[in-house]
Design a protein around this motif. Structure first.
Motif, PDB file in Angstrom:
ATOM      1  N   SER A 126       0.807  -1.224   0.000  1.00 55.59           N
ATOM      2  CA  SER A 126       0.000   0.000   0.000  1.00 55.59           C
ATOM      3  C   SER A 126       0.838   1.271   0.000  1.00 55.59           C
ATOM      4  N   LEU A 127       2.158   1.180   0.189  1.00 56.51           N
ATOM      5  CA  LEU A 127       3.007   2.367   0.113  1.00 56.51           C
ATOM      6  C   LEU A 127       2.802   3.070  -1.227  1.00 56.51           C
ATOM      7  N   GLY A 128       2.755   4.410  -1.191  1.00 54.96           N
ATOM      8  CA  GLY A 128       2.654   5.157  -2.428  1.00 54.96           C
ATOM      9  C   GLY A 128       4.002   5.222  -3.124  1.00 54.96           C
ATOM     10  N   LYS A 129       4.000   5.028  -4.447  1.00 53.08           N
ATOM     11  CA  LYS A 129       5.239   5.019  -5.224  1.00 53.08           C
ATOM     12  C   LYS A 129       5.095   6.000  -6.377  1.00 53.08           C
ATOM     13  N   ILE A 130       6.003   6.953  -6.438  1.00 54.96           N
ATOM     14  CA  ILE A 130       5.941   8.017  -7.441  1.00 54.96           C
ATOM     15  C   ILE A 130       7.262   8.036  -8.203  1.00 54.96           C
ATOM     16  N   ARG A 131       7.185   7.969  -9.500  1.00 52.86           N
ATOM     17  CA  ARG A 131       8.387   8.038 -10.334  1.00 52.86           C
ATOM     18  C   ARG A 131       8.512   9.456 -10.887  1.00 52.86           C
ATOM     19  N   VAL A 132       9.659  10.069 -10.663  1.00 49.61           N
ATOM     20  CA  VAL A 132       9.959  11.395 -11.200  1.00 49.61           C
ATOM     21  C   VAL A 132      11.152  11.235 -12.125  1.00 49.61           C
ATOM     22  N   GLU A 133      10.953  11.556 -13.402  1.00 52.25           N
ATOM     23  CA  GLU A 133      12.038  11.337 -14.349  1.00 52.25           C
ATOM     24  C   GLU A 133      12.052  12.400 -15.429  1.00 52.25           C
ATOM     25  N   GLY A 134      13.204  12.588 -16.002  1.00 52.93           N
ATOM     26  CA  GLY A 134      13.374  13.588 -17.034  1.00 52.93           C
ATOM     27  C   GLY A 134      14.676  14.344 -16.839  1.00 52.93           C
ATOM     28  N   ARG A 135      15.025  15.156 -17.825  1.00 53.92           N
ATOM     29  CA  ARG A 135      16.278  15.888 -17.777  1.00 53.92           C
ATOM     30  C   ARG A 135      16.437  16.723 -16.514  1.00 53.92           C
ATOM     31  N   ASP A 136      15.335  17.348 -16.057  1.00 55.45           N
ATOM     32  CA  ASP A 136      15.393  18.246 -14.906  1.00 55.45           C
ATOM     33  C   ASP A 136      14.958  17.582 -13.595  1.00 55.45           C
ATOM     34  N   ALA A 137      14.801  16.254 -13.595  1.00 64.23           N
ATOM     35  CA  ALA A 137      14.252  15.575 -12.415  1.00 64.23           C
ATOM     36  C   ALA A 137      15.086  15.846 -11.166  1.00 64.23           C
ATOM     37  N   CYS A 138      16.386  15.777 -11.299  1.00 64.48           N
ATOM     38  CA  CYS A 138      17.247  15.976 -10.128  1.00 64.48           C
ATOM     39  C   CYS A 138      17.142  17.409  -9.608  1.00 64.48           C
TER      40      CYS A 138
ATOM     41  N   ASP B 216       7.959  24.735 -15.259  1.00 66.44           N
ATOM     42  CA  ASP B 216       8.493  24.467 -16.593  1.00 66.44           C
ATOM     43  C   ASP B 216       9.579  23.396 -16.582  1.00 66.44           C
ATOM     44  N   ALA B 217       9.759  22.742 -15.459  1.00 67.68           N
ATOM     45  CA  ALA B 217      10.809  21.720 -15.385  1.00 67.68           C
ATOM     46  C   ALA B 217      10.544  20.606 -16.395  1.00 67.68           C
ATOM     47  N   PHE B 218      11.602  20.148 -17.059  1.00 67.92           N
ATOM     48  CA  PHE B 218      11.498  19.054 -18.020  1.00 67.92           C
ATOM     49  C   PHE B 218      11.544  17.745 -17.231  1.00 67.92           C
ATOM     50  N   ALA B 219      10.403  17.382 -16.668  1.00 63.53           N
ATOM     51  CA  ALA B 219      10.304  16.176 -15.842  1.00 63.53           C
ATOM     52  C   ALA B 219       8.857  15.703 -15.829  1.00 63.53           C
ATOM     53  N   VAL B 220       8.675  14.426 -15.582  1.00 68.21           N
ATOM     54  CA  VAL B 220       7.344  13.819 -15.538  1.00 68.21           C
ATOM     55  C   VAL B 220       7.147  13.171 -14.175  1.00 68.21           C
ATOM     56  N   VAL B 221       5.968  13.405 -13.590  1.00 63.04           N
ATOM     57  CA  VAL B 221       5.600  12.820 -12.293  1.00 63.04           C
ATOM     58  C   VAL B 221       4.531  11.756 -12.551  1.00 63.04           C
ATOM     59  N   THR B 222       4.817  10.504 -12.178  1.00 64.85           N
ATOM     60  CA  THR B 222       3.905   9.398 -12.480  1.00 64.85           C
ATOM     61  C   THR B 222       3.634   8.571 -11.232  1.00 64.85           C
ATOM     62  N   ASP B 223       2.357   8.283 -10.982  1.00 63.75           N
ATOM     63  CA  ASP B 223       1.980   7.378  -9.899  1.00 63.75           C
ATOM     64  C   ASP B 223       2.177   5.946 -10.381  1.00 63.75           C
ATOM     65  N   VAL B 224       3.130   5.237  -9.761  1.00 62.32           N
ATOM     66  CA  VAL B 224       3.405   3.848 -10.153  1.00 62.32           C
ATOM     67  C   VAL B 224       3.086   2.886  -9.001  1.00 62.32           C
TER      68      VAL B 224
END
Length: 818
Positions: free
Chosen positions: A491-503, A569-577
């Motif tokens: 049940s832990l929530g897992k979020i993937r943040v990825e992209g050039r500006d993710a860091c 405007d960050a080049f990143a995607v936030v996804t619920d995984v």
């Protein structure tokens, strides 16, 4: 006729007490260009038939703060607006008919003292003196709150509306909102119809105060506001000779409340099995409507009422009323900005406490709208706690059948909802069920709370004392401390943040330094500008441009909203995984030995030290092994693809039969996770740490890196370091091993109440109940703070407690790094 402007700063939808309060408080903040649109007439939905009870004590400090604000506001409104509000501080009495209820109301009395609410415990004889008409033969205890009261709900709303108009707000009746318009993820205004005409209002802010219409209205914009109307019954007698002014009376063991008004007596009920209403939608014509009488449904309440108040037997019934009110899946209302749509705010779903709540809620929401953030911790009513699936109408109908009655049910610790269960399940659910799991539910997710023995019933027996699973928890707890335990934490929530500006994006949001090598795991908080904690999480670097954020399941929607709000405007995607991976937590000193039996990988400190992850083979599958812990032991969280989870579980179970000096693997539940973490003084978001709690005062400065550069909250951290701490989070252990701590018990320092326990559980290794709580310490050293004498007040009785600023269990964290 009031003209409807083409543009406004904010549009409020709904003219009940909630909408009128938001309009009043926005106007009070200087927002004159605001418009309130009411589809029919002000108060015509639920407000007009509300009982108007003003009880100041709520379940938390900030909810009490809002209720006290409401009571204070309502006493002043008449002088300000000239509208009679009927506000009378007649006081209230709650009586207990059982020892369990006595424990509950005495705990509430201790809480009231901690929140500076005037309260006293009174005997049955004293109840009889105050309330001579009452049968007290079976009353075992009571509490009296002399500053509680009652009011005229419709007139309260009218006074708020007049106060808003006086400050420039526009209020229009007979104007139906047909749509909330939006563009680029934000509201742009509303479309309306009135008297055959139609138009639009351009606006930056829209506030949904539509009561029982709020869910349907919100769904047009993809916003989840999970609520459903229920029928609510009360009767009012004919005038009773000699009946004088009386306090509001609550008899929760009989599901009833009583209110004297103008020489008549009102008897209302929150029955255990409610009647949902409006499943197919609420009629368009609804305006000051009543629902059909159902005396058969109300009769059990009336029979108990006649016994409790014998004069009702001869009193004529003036009104038998049935009207709809909206209820939510967890009996808490919704406040705040919807995560799905910027500028879309909600104040709805008041669960029959709308009158006492709306004054304070309107004030808080107005500040939230004006400042862009809540004025203090409002997580328990935050709209972001709602899960998307909860807007399902079948689910809501089933759940609110129960939640109405829970208002007056015994509020036992660990009480689980019985209705609308099984919606979200781990792939291990049936495996755990077959092995004795007794499930609880959080955010719709079924989670194993404890494991029953084969000869033991698989159900809760609730109590304020040690419940029927206390011994099971002890065995699970000690297995984690001495051997190895397995928790299903899918049940832990897992979020993937990825992209050039993710860091760079995460560096801006996180207080710790997350620009770490691939394979590292960072424990951190996301802070607000005040240094308060918006999120408590781990961040794992998966690649140069991809990160995995792990958050509590209950806060997933909140955390997603916070990330997306700041993405810009960050080049990143936030996804619920969250649904992609199951999480199996192997915890305890024998966990490394067990992993070695099911995986060829190297789990040594040299290869896989604390705070790192590695991809592993396990059984015949693959997983990521995260070396972290929430129980304070050597251990791993195994992130397994959902389709392989059952196989991996079976492989671990088979290999673990005799591990740990022959004791074998122990399946463990969430109660044990909590009891282990509180021994280690690990914080729990929503209780020990909130957006109102400064990260340094919460004792989490070790997870803050101000030297890394700018991040949200950095200035507040530096300012607090310079100014010093005003309070500190302290761990307590009771000297007596018998009493239990749960939450909200009063902390007593040198004879004076200074705070409340933010969370509590039993420390089976430490041998007593353990609690956490904040203690004021301005200008004091650690020595000053710890040199005091501490007690915890539980239901009026004070118990000696040991205080510590370091974890009482493994203070140097040596066990997790073995």
């Amino acid at each position: 006729m009031t003209a409807i402007p083409a543009k406004a700063r904010a549009v409020i939808i709904g003219g009940g007490v909630s909408g009128c309060s938001v309009a009043y408080h926005l106007a009070k903040l200087g927002w004159s260009d605001i418009v309130l649109l009411e589809r029919k007439q002000l108060t015509s939905g639920t407000t007009w038939h509300a009982a108007g009870l003003i009880g100041q004590l709520r379940a938390s400090q900030n909810m009490t703060r809002l209720a006290k604000y409401s009571a204070d506001l309502y006493t002043k409104l008449e002088a300000e607006t000239g509208v009679a509000t009927g506000m009378r501080q007649v006081g209230s009495i709650t009586v207990a008919l059982t020892e369990e209820r006595k424990e509950e109301i005495y705990r509430q009395a201790s809480l009231a003292r901690a929140f500076d609410v005037d309260v006293r415990e009174i005997s049955p004889n004293e109840v009889k003196e105050i309330y001579p008409h009452l049968n007290v033969a079976d009353v075992v205890a009571a509490v009296h709150l002399p500053l509680d009261g009652q009011c005229d709900p419709a007139n309260i709303a009218m006074a708020l509306a007049k106060g808003a108009r006086q400050r420039g707000a526009t209020i229009v009746e007979g104007a139906k909102v047909t749509a909330v318009t939006q563009a680029n993820g934000r509201v742009t205004g509303v479309s309306w119809e009135k008297d055959g005409e139609a138009g639009t209002i351009a606006a930056d802010i829209v506030v949904n105060c539509a009561g029982m219409w709020a869910r349907e209205l919100a769904s047009q914009n993809g916003v989840a506001v999970p609520l459903h109307a229920c029928e609510h019954f009360y009767l009012v007698t004919e005038p009773i000779p000699g009946l004088t002014r009386l306090p509001v009376l609550r008899v929760p063991d009989e599901c009833a409340y009583y209110k004297e008004d103008a020489g008549k007596m009102m008897l209302g009920a929150f029955e255990p099995v409610a009647k949902p209403w409006g499943m197919d939608g609420i009629p368009e014509s609804f305006c000051f409507d009543q629902l059909p009488e159902d005396m058969e449904h109300f009769e059990p309440i009336l029979e108990m009422g006649v016994n409790r108040m014998p004069m009702l037997a001869t009193a004529g019934i003036h009104t038998f009323f049935n009207g709809p009110e909206s209820f939510t899946p967890d009996d808490r209302y919704y406040l705040g900005e919807a995560p799905e749509l910027g500028g879309y705010f909600v104040a709805a779903g008041y669960n029959s406490i709308g009158i006492v709540s709306s004054g304070g809620a309107g004030m808080a929401l107005a500040q939230w709208i004006a400042d862009g953030e809540p004025p203090f911790d409002l997580w328990e009513v935050d709209i972001r706690r709602a899960q998307p699936f909860q807007k399902n109408r079948r689910y809501l109908k089933a759940r609110v059948t129960e939640t109405l009655g829970l208002l007056y049910a015994d509020h036992f610790p660990y009480r689980q909802m019985a209705s609308a269960r099984g919606v979200r399940r781990s792939p291990l659910h049936e495996h755990l069920k077959a092995r004795g799991a007794v499930f609880g539910e959080v955010a719709g997710f079924e989670r194993a709370n404890w494991f029953a023995r084969p000869d033991q019933e698989r159900d809760y027996r609730y109590s304020w004392r040690r419940q029927n699973w206390f011994g099971n928890q002890r065995l699970e707890h000690l297995a984690v401390r001495n051997g190895v335990g397995l928790f299903d934490m899918t049940s832990l929530g897992k979020i993937r943040v990825e992209g050039r500006d993710a860091c760079a994006f995460l560096q801006k949001l996180c207080a710790n330094d997350v620009d770490v090598p691939i394979g590292r795991i960072v424990y951190t908080q996301m802070l607000n500008a005040r240094g308060g904690i918006e999120s408590d999480l781990t961040v794992s670097r998966l690649t140069e441009t991809a990160f995995l954020l792990v958050v509590p399941g209950a806060t997933l929607q909140r955390d997603l909203a916070w990330l997306r709000k700041h993405l810009g405007d960050a080049f990143a995607v936030v996804t619920d995984v969250t649904a992609a991976e199951a999480v199996l937590c192997l915890m305890g000193p024998a966990s490394r030995d067990l992993l070695a039996r099911v995986s060829p990988n190297d789990f040594s400190n040299a290869t896989n030290p604390f705070g790192t992850w590695q991809e592993i083979e396990i059984g015949m599958g693959l997983a990521r092994a995260h070396r972290v812990t929430y129980v304070g032991e050597l251990g791993w969280e195994l992130y397994v693809p959902t389709d392989q989870a059952a196989h991996v579980f079976e492989a671990i179970e088979e290999a673990g039969q005799d591990v740990g000096q022959g004791a074998g693997l122990k399946l463990c539940g969430l109660h044990t996770l909590d009891s282990c973490r509180i021994e280690k003084a690990f914080r729990h978001f929503g209780h020990d740490i909130t957006d109102e709690d400064h990260v340094l005062e919460a004792g989490l400065g070790f997870a803050v890196r101000t030297a890394k550069g700018d991040f949200i909250g950095r200035d507040a951290v530096l300012a607090k370091r310079d100014a010093g701490l005003d309070r500190r989070l302290v761990q307590f252990r009771l000297a007596d091993p018998e009493p239990l701590l749960f939450h909200n018990e009063a902390i007593v320092r040198d004879g004076r109440i200074v705070g409340t326990v933010t969370s509590g559980n039993y420390g089976h290794h430490l041998g007593a109940a353990i609690g956490l709580g904040y203690v004021p310490c301005r200008g004091e050293t650690e020595t000053d703070l710890l040199s005091s004498t501490y007690e915890i007040e539980i239901a009026g009785t004070r118990h000696a407690a040991e205080a510590s600023l370091k974890p009482l269990y493994d203070p140097k964290a040596e066990r997790v790094r073995k």
